[in-house]
Design a protein around this motif. Structure first.
Motif, PDB file in Angstrom:
ATOM      1  N   THR A 177       0.834  -1.203   0.000  1.00  0.00           N
ATOM      2  CA  THR A 177       0.000   0.000   0.000  1.00  0.00           C
ATOM      3  C   THR A 177       0.868   1.252   0.000  1.00  0.00           C
ATOM      4  OG1 THR A 177      -0.138   0.292   2.403  1.00  0.00           O
ATOM      5  CG2 THR A 177      -1.715  -1.217   1.398  1.00  0.00           C
ATOM      6  N   THR A 178       0.269   2.351  -0.457  1.00  0.00           N
ATOM      7  CA  THR A 178       0.943   3.649  -0.412  1.00  0.00           C
ATOM      8  C   THR A 178       0.331   4.549   0.655  1.00  0.00           C
ATOM      9  OG1 THR A 178      -0.540   4.640  -2.055  1.00  0.00           O
ATOM     10  CG2 THR A 178       1.424   3.520  -2.888  1.00  0.00           C
ATOM     11  N   VAL A 179      -0.627   4.030   1.418  1.00  0.00           N
ATOM     12  CA  VAL A 179      -1.362   4.861   2.373  1.00  0.00           C
ATOM     13  C   VAL A 179      -0.976   4.514   3.807  1.00  0.00           C
ATOM     14  CG1 VAL A 179      -3.315   5.248   0.847  1.00  0.00           C
ATOM     15  CG2 VAL A 179      -3.304   3.252   2.333  1.00  0.00           C
ATOM     16  N   ALA A 180      -1.180   5.473   4.700  1.00  0.00           N
ATOM     17  CA  ALA A 180      -0.842   5.286   6.111  1.00  0.00           C
ATOM     18  C   ALA A 180      -1.879   4.397   6.790  1.00  0.00           C
ATOM     19  CB  ALA A 180      -0.775   6.637   6.821  1.00  0.00           C
ATOM     20  N   THR A 181      -1.431   3.615   7.756  1.00  0.00           N
ATOM     21  CA  THR A 181      -2.331   2.706   8.467  1.00  0.00           C
ATOM     22  C   THR A 181      -3.158   3.418   9.531  1.00  0.00           C
ATOM     23  OG1 THR A 181      -0.400   2.147   9.803  1.00  0.00           O
ATOM     24  CG2 THR A 181      -1.021   0.607   8.086  1.00  0.00           C
ATOM     25  N   GLN A 182      -2.883   4.701   9.769  1.00  0.00           N
ATOM     26  CA  GLN A 182      -3.665   5.443  10.764  1.00  0.00           C
ATOM     27  C   GLN A 182      -5.023   5.877  10.220  1.00  0.00           C
ATOM     28  OE1 GLN A 182      -0.321   5.897  10.414  1.00  0.00           O
ATOM     29  NE2 GLN A 182       0.216   5.020  12.397  1.00  0.00           N
ATOM     30  N   HIS A 183      -5.248   5.713   8.923  1.00  0.00           N
ATOM     31  CA  HIS A 183      -6.533   6.047   8.318  1.00  0.00           C
ATOM     32  C   HIS A 183      -7.322   4.757   8.072  1.00  0.00           C
ATOM     33  CE1 HIS A 183      -5.271  10.220   7.627  1.00  0.00           C
ATOM     34  NE2 HIS A 183      -4.088   9.703   7.370  1.00  0.00           N
ATOM     35  N   MET A 184      -8.641   4.857   8.014  1.00  0.00           N
ATOM     36  CA  MET A 184      -9.489   3.671   7.891  1.00  0.00           C
ATOM     37  C   MET A 184      -9.137   2.852   6.656  1.00  0.00           C
ATOM     38  SD  MET A 184     -11.768   2.011   9.486  1.00  0.00           S
ATOM     39  CE  MET A 184     -12.896   0.658   9.230  1.00  0.00           C
ATOM     40  N   TYR A 185      -8.894   3.508   5.535  1.00  0.00           N
ATOM     41  CA  TYR A 185      -8.555   2.801   4.299  1.00  0.00           C
ATOM     42  C   TYR A 185      -7.279   1.982   4.478  1.00  0.00           C
ATOM     43  CZ  TYR A 185      -7.274   2.289  -0.691  1.00  0.00           C
ATOM     44  OH  TYR A 185      -6.911   1.806  -1.924  1.00  0.00           O
ATOM     45  N   GLY A 186      -6.258   2.581   5.094  1.00  0.00           N
ATOM     46  CA  GLY A 186      -5.010   1.867   5.321  1.00  0.00           C
ATOM     47  C   GLY A 186      -5.147   0.767   6.355  1.00  0.00           C
ATOM     48  N   LEU A 187      -5.841   1.049   7.456  1.00  0.00           N
ATOM     49  CA  LEU A 187      -6.030   0.046   8.505  1.00  0.00           C
ATOM     50  C   LEU A 187      -6.760  -1.176   7.963  1.00  0.00           C
ATOM     51  CD1 LEU A 187      -5.922  -0.776  11.541  1.00  0.00           C
ATOM     52  CD2 LEU A 187      -8.149   0.351  11.791  1.00  0.00           C
ATOM     53  N   GLU A 188      -7.827  -0.933   7.211  1.00  0.00           N
ATOM     54  CA  GLU A 188      -8.633  -2.029   6.663  1.00  0.00           C
ATOM     55  C   GLU A 188      -7.839  -2.937   5.734  1.00  0.00           C
ATOM     56  OE1 GLU A 188     -13.209  -1.658   5.816  1.00  0.00           O
ATOM     57  OE2 GLU A 188     -12.133  -0.028   4.848  1.00  0.00           O
ATOM     58  N   HIS A 189      -7.071  -2.314   4.824  1.00  0.00           N
ATOM     59  CA  HIS A 189      -6.507  -3.095   3.728  1.00  0.00           C
ATOM     60  C   HIS A 189      -5.028  -3.432   3.897  1.00  0.00           C
ATOM     61  CE1 HIS A 189     -10.104  -1.037   2.093  1.00  0.00           C
ATOM     62  NE2 HIS A 189     -10.325  -2.246   1.626  1.00  0.00           N
ATOM     63  N   ALA A 190      -4.271  -2.592   4.602  1.00  0.00           N
ATOM     64  CA  ALA A 190      -2.851  -2.891   4.805  1.00  0.00           C
ATOM     65  C   ALA A 190      -2.628  -3.825   5.986  1.00  0.00           C
ATOM     66  CB  ALA A 190      -2.066  -1.594   5.021  1.00  0.00           C
TER      67      ALA A 190
END
Length: 451
Positions: A177-190
């Motif tokens: 992933t290219t997104v941070a895990t502190q956001h819902m999108y990152g937490l859900e998928h990373a």
């Protein structure tokens, strides 16, 4: 895909991997087994202080997953702020006084050797009613709002999302992933998706498409990339080499059909777009190159009340449905499909003429030479709306941009003023918090007031 019967279980496993010798992650090109991971989780759990809340700011996704899981085992609640500015963290700790911040450099080097013979490890199970995490909305439409998430809800949603993406349990996949895990999108998928579907977490964060080629993949494993339109646009414009992916996924903002088509050709993979929000996580999906209709996740429903739209999702503990108000205008096609028509707050009416900020932004960013840009609609004391625009366009003048816009939109929607910047203050998911935009406008107060 065989799922869990959530109604018959009080506890759900931390991970779904069937063998502790299975791969759990790749950390800096080093393979990590499930046994390694659990050893690290139990080790870190012993080090956690007695504070009730853990503010997890780890950028290394493996360290994030270990700290997140250790907190789960100790029944501590993870706090995920929408940004890690000093002001935001001070405000968060003033609200949650019994909290402590953890960063990558505060976690010791992990991967501990564990003597399986003397102390066998098993995969722990977590109460499905346990409050796991409190995370915040992005702040792109106002003040960030906290949302509570429970373990059973997160596990169930991970499996529903996997089904919507056409993924199978225990499929040989690694998640990048290219997104941070502190956001819902990152937490859900990373983090949650690989933990609950038996996939591999990769802690590397590619900046260019060429970086993906250097990310190792175990034999017979394929890679899924979760990203945002902002990152994917950079991939499309700044790389000549593209790896073949199992799947390409985009979320957090509108993705144009043109960019989606280009990316599918370059990565030789289907691109799936996700529509979601912090309140509910992933809500619906579509293959952008094929349709503008969104397909709801299984068992999800939509409800329209006058001009408001609500998402109805199944509850783990009762027969009642969870009801979440959506921030967008929708056109409901049938019980499972809808067309997204933009945010309610983004529909602009000037001199009796209507347009959405989303449409204006698409047109603005389609101008050759514009690297990034947004329309913004503040209100003055008389509450009459006027449009402004913030753009990143090193090779264009403001006159060039206005001339191009005149060919695309009605003159009443031309931005006044149009402010050029070196960079827009987007967060890790590519969104622009209102506070950040207002901060920029304050710096240009004199420019704005002269219009």
């Amino acid at each position: 895909m065989k799922g869990i019967n959530f109604n018959t279980l009080d506890k759900l496993p931390l991970i779904s991997h069937t063998d502790l010798q299975n791969l759990f992650a790749f950390k800096n090109n080093q393979p990590i087994t499930c046994l390694d991971f659990l050893s690290d989780v139990y080790f870190l759990a012993e080090l956690l202080p007695k504070s009730k809340y853990i503010i997890n700011l780890c950028e290394d996704r493996y360290k994030f997953s270990v700290l997140f899981s250790a907190a789960l085992l100790c029944n501590r609640i993870t706090l995920l702020p929408n940004n890690n500015s000093s002001q935001s963290l001070q405000q968060l700790q003033s609200e949650f006084t019994d909290s402590i911040i953890w960063r990558d450099n505060q976690i010791p080097d992990l991967i501990h050797q564990h003597d399986v013979n003397s102390n066998p490890l098993t995969i722990p199970s977590i109460n499905k009613d346990q409050l796991v995490v409190i995370l915040y909305t992005s702040g792109s439409t106002g003040k960030p709002i906290p949302w509570k998430k429970y373990w059973g809800e997160l596990v169930q949603h991970s499996q529903l999302t996997a089904k919507a993406l056409g993924l199978n349990l225990q499929e040989k996949l690694q998640i990048v992933t290219t997104v941070a895990t502190q956001h819902m999108y990152g937490l859900e998928h990373a983090i949650l998706l690989p933990m609950q579907m038996g996939y591999i977490i990769n802690n590397l964060k590619p900046f260019f498409a060429g970086d993906l080629i250097t990310i190792p993949s175990p034999v017979n494993y394929k890679t899924i990339l979760f990203s945002t339109p902002l990152h994917l646009k950079l991939f499309a414009e700044n790389s000549n080499r593209y790896p073949t992916l199992r799947l390409l996924v985009s979320a957090t903002a509108h993705l144009t059909t043109e960019l989606a088509t280009s990316l599918e050709k370059k990565f030789k993979a289907i691109l799936i777009e996700i529509y979601g929000c912090t309140e509910a996580g992933c809500i619906a999906t579509r293959q952008t190159t094929q349709t503008n209709h969104w397909l709801l996740l299984s068992n999800y429903q939509l409800e329209q009340v006058v001009n408001n739209y609500y998402l109805l999702t199944p509850s783990l503990n009762t027969k009642k449905l969870n009801r979440i108000k959506l921030a967008d205008h929708l056109q409901i096609i049938d019980s499972q499909h809808f067309i997204l028509q933009g945010r309610r707050a983004e529909n602009i009416n000037i001199a009796g003429k209507r347009m959405s900020l989303a449409d204006l932004n698409i047109k603005l960013n389609s101008i050759p030479g514009i690297e990034d840009g947004i329309f913004y609609c503040p209100t003055n004391k008389e509450e009459t709306k006027r449009l402004m625009a913030l753009v990143v366009a090193p090779t264009l003048s403001t006159s060039d941009i206005r001339k191009a816009l005149r060919q695309m939109i009605d003159p009443v929607f031309l931005p006044r003023p149009l402010i050029k910047l070196n960079k827009l203050p987007r967060n890790d998911t590519g969104k622009l918090p209102v506070e950040a935009v207002n901060s920029i406008l304050k710096e240009y107060t004199e420019v704005v007031e002269n219009y």
